[in-house]
Design an enzyme around this catalytic site. Sequence first.
Site: not given
Ligand code: ADP
Ligand code: AMP
Length: 220
Positions: A8, A83, A122, A156, A167
């Site tokens: 995302k 969410r 990541r 993280r 999660r």
């Molecule tokens: P989210 O915001 O949904 O938690 P991220 O954008 O942070 O996900 O992506 C999660 C991890 O996967 C990061 O380390 C990112 O660089 C990697 N990633 C994102 N898209 C892809 C993809 N299409 N293929 C492989 N790795 C990816």
């Molecule tokens: P993310 O960066 O989207 O993976 O979110 C990391 C963490 O932030 C989640 O596991 C929640 O603890 C908190 N968080 C992010 N967005 C929300 C949301 N819209 N509502 C509640 N908690 C959130």
Amino acid sequence: MGPPGAGKGTQAEGLARDAGAAHLATGDMLRQALREETTLGLEARRYLDSGTLVPDRVVLGLVAERLAGAGEGAGFVLDGFPRTVAQAEGLDAILDRLHAPLEAVLVLDVADEVVVERLSSRRTCARCGAVYAAAGRPTHLEDDRCERCGGTLGVRSDDQPDTVRRRLEVFRAETEPVIARYERQGLVRRVTAEGSVEDVRQRLIDAIGANVRPGAGGGR
Ligand code: ADP
Ligand code: AMP
């Protein structure tokens, strides 16, 4: 929308940049508040660390504040929000006031094994929050520095396997009903989030282009 690790943040950042739109990621906002040790950040810490959701009223307050000026700009890409059904209802009320209805809800579909794999590799900058995919990097990660700000890259705390599982459960229980709600409203465009970042990006662009009227979202 999509499970943790679906991509995302990666995709929302690129789409928003190209569209000149704002990228509003609630997770990024909460982690920034935590780094700055604001009251909000300190309140959010235990939820972030345990992989559970920060209370709706806290998140809705943050988003309402950030969206207040969105009526004039080139729109916004929301990432990681809403969410819960209560957040979606709160968002409806905010967007009604702004006369800025949602144009589309993009859902990234990805298998759980892929999520666990992506999140275990990541790396996130402790200073600015920039995200890196460690997989395939040849060097020792502990020596790596953020290309943007020189900060230290680390895993993280909520990307540990147990917390990732929690999660994923939270996503199924709390967020899938939100997607179902948007499906009933005809807003959902589903995209397979496996394959390269570029492939996923192209699928998203195709999904938006094919389904969203240019200029929809009135007055924005
Ligand atoms: P989210 O915001 O949904 O938690 P991220 O954008 O942070 O996900 O992506 C999660 C991890 O996967 C990061 O380390 C990112 O660089 C990697 N990633 C994102 N898209 C892809 C993809 N299409 N293929 C492989 N790795 C990816
Ligand atoms: P993310 O960066 O989207 O993976 O979110 C990391 C963490 O932030 C989640 O596991 C929640 O603890 C908190 N968080 C992010 N967005 C929300 C949301 N819209 N509502 C509640 N908690 C959130």
